[in-house]
Design an enzyme around this catalytic site. Structure first.
Site, PDB file in Angstrom:
ATOM      1  N   CYS A 120     -16.307  -1.193   5.767  1.00 24.56           N
ATOM      2  CA  CYS A 120     -15.017  -1.764   6.476  1.00 24.56           C
ATOM      3  C   CYS A 120     -14.649  -2.987   5.382  1.00 24.56           C
ATOM      4  O   CYS A 120     -15.418  -3.431   4.762  1.00 24.56           O
ATOM      5  CB  CYS A 120     -15.392  -2.466   7.763  1.00 24.56           C
TER       6      CYS A 120
ATOM      7  N   GLU B  26      -2.101   3.533  -3.920  1.00 30.09           N
ATOM      8  CA  GLU B  26      -1.808   3.690  -2.493  1.00 30.09           C
ATOM      9  C   GLU B  26      -0.723   2.650  -1.964  1.00 30.09           C
ATOM     10  O   GLU B  26      -0.131   3.145  -1.023  1.00 30.09           O
ATOM     11  CB  GLU B  26      -2.943   3.146  -1.614  1.00 30.09           C
TER      12      GLU B  26
ATOM     13  N   HIS C  46      -8.944  -0.954 -13.384  1.00 30.24           N
ATOM     14  CA  HIS C  46      -9.587   0.440 -12.841  1.00 30.24           C
ATOM     15  C   HIS C  46      -8.718   0.519 -11.717  1.00 30.24           C
ATOM     16  O   HIS C  46      -8.208  -0.087 -11.359  1.00 30.24           O
ATOM     17  CB  HIS C  46     -10.833  -0.215 -12.274  1.00 30.24           C
TER      18      HIS C  46
ATOM     19  N   HIS D 109     -20.012   6.677  -4.365  1.00 24.63           N
ATOM     20  CA  HIS D 109     -19.890   6.623  -2.916  1.00 24.63           C
ATOM     21  C   HIS D 109     -21.050   7.549  -2.296  1.00 24.63           C
ATOM     22  O   HIS D 109     -21.014   7.576  -0.886  1.00 24.63           O
ATOM     23  CB  HIS D 109     -18.268   7.152  -2.516  1.00 24.63           C
TER      24      HIS D 109
END
Length: 757
Positions: free
Chosen positions: A520, A609, A645, A698
């Protein structure tokens, strides 16, 4: 008659209950069993349905709940699990797909359109066979029914599912279309037995993009006519969001689909489709409340908007709701006790947006409000007025500085800068580094919390942070990393940390939003003009550099990422807000290099994004995003090496834009997607240096030395060794030390092997 709907509702829990249940289960903690997870899920679903019932929502979402991701749920529901996990079953298989296991890497994960939510990418091939398992979907419908909810079933539409898939054999995902649609038809047949009438929402946001648009439009009729024929008493809603879907409306109108969902917040051109809807059988689901931002709607304006839509579709019955799923906003304001009261009065989270939908629907229908609703309505009008005039928002000094800018970018060319940098920094071939953060331990979080609560003094806090930095520096020196980082122990979040030190930001206590799985984020609230009162990172970076003779890399978050990962004021163009943020970073870089920091990384993890979904809007975004990055680093001298990055980016379409950013080194995430991303850098003759991620952070698995050696050698087939940096594919904040230490040791050892071969 105007009814209401909700596209989808958040699921992580308003106090992050699902996050804790998931992470407790994964860690094998006592009391965190699968039974506990199911119990938490049931509680959350019932609570969320009750919120929507209380708001008198006509079409309440069912099957919008997930233990990890709705796309992953679809992968499992339609039997499209990758072969490497085929020997597993149940929840073990489900979480292995998302997180990987000892024998198999996790499935690729990437951003959901232009949001900060991540979905699991389906892996298909020409050999893929689908097999329906509708148990989760059917069970949730019955669960809702038992709670007094006749739900609207949410499904990822088959066209979007395939359009967002990748194939492992180079075949076209749409070769699987007929087989997949056959399973969807079986699902609709099962759903039709659940009630006398069932509303099913097919999420097809791919039609709010330009991606392969003409080809995808051509299959709408075939796919959805087949589905409607199999549906029986199921009413199919074709749901789009995030942008306009004009061409899709024309195709959907030719089918027997019951309804179409359109976003009137982020897709203003959808107004052009209203004439088509007026002259068709379609029922409109109109997204009129912003599902992606946290500012209160102007209810009076929204009522006028709804009435305008009603008039344009000839007074037909329709539904009003949010522009997209409320997954993208926090849960409720009731937990916010420390926010500035004036700023809080301007906010509307998911539960408050339900109230807005309820009141707008009533007023648009000419229905009188009760006392509670009237109070909310009056508070809304007062908040709209104060937000327009508040002196918290406007700063003449900030506005004048932006207006009087004279320097916009670095003056030296990359070819000249890199010669100076390579000579002065002397980092050699295949230099090793990390992206910046090291594990955020429980002890660190407690230390920061205790300091914020006043339970420890500044001296104790600083001693704890310095101890962590010392340990990070020693570990990196011991394993032989070339360029070190201080580990970011003082930082809670890469945006929030900086926002806390910038004027014009506010912070919620519980404004959590799901990013992926149990992860989150708590986006800051960028409500006014921004400025940097004092240096934000210099003292910590000076201390870290004092603990080593090796190069210490300074870590900053870039202006575009600050923008894209904040809830941003909507009373000023985003390009102007980004300029203000760029000047904060400009000042920080000047101070860092004056303090002796020779490499500074300005992370633009969220650069991609923020891209508009339609080509018509991309040039304007690219211009302000590139300009603001270049402005932010324009205080850097030629000897100061600027890194950046980027996360989960498909670079093929924006490689020239990345080149225009003119960073000296860019690190990117390629671990889950192989070298396909990297090949584009070679094909365009990219000159700057590149740090492709050599292992996936991840996933909890530890990559072996041999595995990383193979990865580095694969990278060297694409780019020369002089151009490559070796690093993990993202920051290590979310990982545990017992995962990080062996992974980085293996990475450094792998580089030694390659250098000596």
């Amino acid at each position: 008659m105007i009814k209401s709907y909700v596209t989808g509702f958040p699921r992580i829990g308003e106090k992050r209950e699902l996050k804790r249940a998931l992470e407790g289960l994964w860690a094998g903690k006592e009391g965190f069993s699968e039974e506990n997870l199911l119990s938490v899920a049931k509680t959350l679903k019932n609570r969320h349905w009750q919120y929507q019932k209380d708001a008198e929502i006509s079409a309440i979402s069912v099957n919008d709940f997930s233990f990890y991701d709705l796309m992953l749920d679809s992968i499992v529901a339609f039997g499209a699990v990758p072969p490497r996990f085929a020997n597993l079953s149940g929840r073990e298989q489900y979480f292995a797909c998302a997180r990987g296991n000892k024998t198999g890497v996790a499935m690729e994960m990437t951003k959901w359109f232009n949001t900060n939510y991540h979905y699991i990418v389906p892996e298909l091939s020409a050999e893929t066979t689908f097999k329906l398992d509708a148990s989760k979907i059917l069970a949730e419908y019955e669960e809702a029914k038992a709670a007094g909810v006749k739900g609207k079933v949410n499904l990822i539409g088959p066209i979007t599912f395939l359009a967002l898939s990748k194939t492992t054999d180079g075949s076209c995902p749409f070769k699987n279309l007929n087989a997949l649609v056959a399973e969807y038809k079986k699902l609709l047949e099962l759903l039709s037995t659940l009630d006398d009438e069932v509303l099913v929402q097919f999420d097809e946001p791919i039609f709010a993009t330009d991606k392969n648009e003409e080809n995808l439009l051509s299959v709408i009729g075939k796919v959805y006519n087949e589905l409607v024929e199999a549906a029986g008493n199921v009413k199919v809603v074709f749901m789009t969001y995030f942008e306009h879907a004009l061409k899709a409306v024309a195709e959907v109108a030719k089918t027997k689909i019951y309804g179409i969902g359109l976003d009137f917040i982020h897709g203003k051109r959808n107004f052009e489709a209203l004439e088509t809807i007026k002259n068709s059988h379609l029922t409109l689901f109109a997204g009129v409340i912003d599902g992606r931002n946290i500012w209160k709607s102007n209810i009076d304006e929204k009522v006028n908007l709804v009435r305008e839509i009603s008039e344009k579709i000839g007074g037909k019955d329709f539904y009003v709701g949010p522009s997209c799923s409320l997954l993208h906003v926090p849960y409720a304001l009731k937990y916010e006790e420390k926010l500035n009261s004036e700023v809080k009065s301007w906010l509307s989270f998911a539960v408050e947006k339900l109230d807005e939908i309820k009141i707008i629907t009533k007023l648009a229908n000419g229905v009188a409000l009760n006392a509670v609703e009237s109070k909310i309505y009056e508070e809304n009008k007062a908040a709209v007025k104060t937000r327009a005039t508040s002196n918290l928002i406007h700063s003449s000094s900030v506005q004048n500085r932006v207006k009087n800018l004279v320097k916009f970018e670095r003056e030296d060319k990359f070819e000249d800068r890199i010669k100076i940098q390579r000579e002065s920094l002397n980092y050699g071939i295949l230099p090793t580094t990390t992206i910046g953060s090291f594990p955020q331990t429980v002890e660190l979080r407690v230390l920061r919390q205790n300091f914020k609560k006043g339970e420890i003094d500044a001296a104790a806090y600083e001693a704890g942070i310095k101890k962590y930095i010392d340990d990070c520096v020693k570990f990196q020196e011991d394993i032989g990393l070339d360029v070190l980082v201080h580990g970011e122990p003082e930082r809670n979040d890469m945006v929030e940390y900086f926002g806390e030190q910038i004027e014009g930001y506010a912070f919620s206590e519980n404004g959590w939003v799901q990013s992926y799985g149990s992860r989150c984020v708590k986006p800051p609230l960028l409500f006014g003009d921004v400025s940097r009162p004092k240096a934000m990172t210099v003292e910590w970076m000076k201390y870290a550099q004092s603990r080593t003779n090796r190069i210490m890399k300074g870590m900053l978050t870039g202006p575009v990422t600050m923008l894209n990962w904040s809830f941003v004021r909507d009373d000023l163009p985003r390009s102007e807000v980004a300029k203000q943020l760029a000047l904060c970073i400009f000042d920080e870089i000047a101070d860092l290099q004056n303090a002796g920091i020779r490499i500074i990384q300005v992370d633009e993890a969220a650069f991609k994004e923020g891209y508009p979904l339609r080509a018509e809007n991309i040039p304007a975004y690219e211009k302000f995003a590139v300009d603001c990055f270049k402005l932010s680093v324009s205080s850097a001298e030629p000897k100061t090496q600027i890194h950046t990055h980027m996360c989960y980016s498909e670079f093929n379409d924006i490689i020239k834009t990345i080149e225009a950013m003119d960073a000296d080194v860019i690190s990117i995430e390629t671990a889950r997607s192989g070298n396909e991303l990297l090949k584009i850098f070679k094909s365009v003759g990219y000159k700057q240096e590149v740090g492709p991620g050599v292992y996936d952070i991840h996933s909890p698995r530890v990559p072996s030395t041999d595995e990383i050696v193979r990865q580095i050698r694969a990278l060297l087939e694409v780019l020369p060794k002089e151009q490559l940096w070796i690093n993990p594919d993202c920051g290590l904040k979310t990982r545990k030390w017992e995962e990080v230490e062996p992974s980085l040791k293996n990475m450094v050892e792998a580089v030694k092997i390659v250098r000596n071969s």
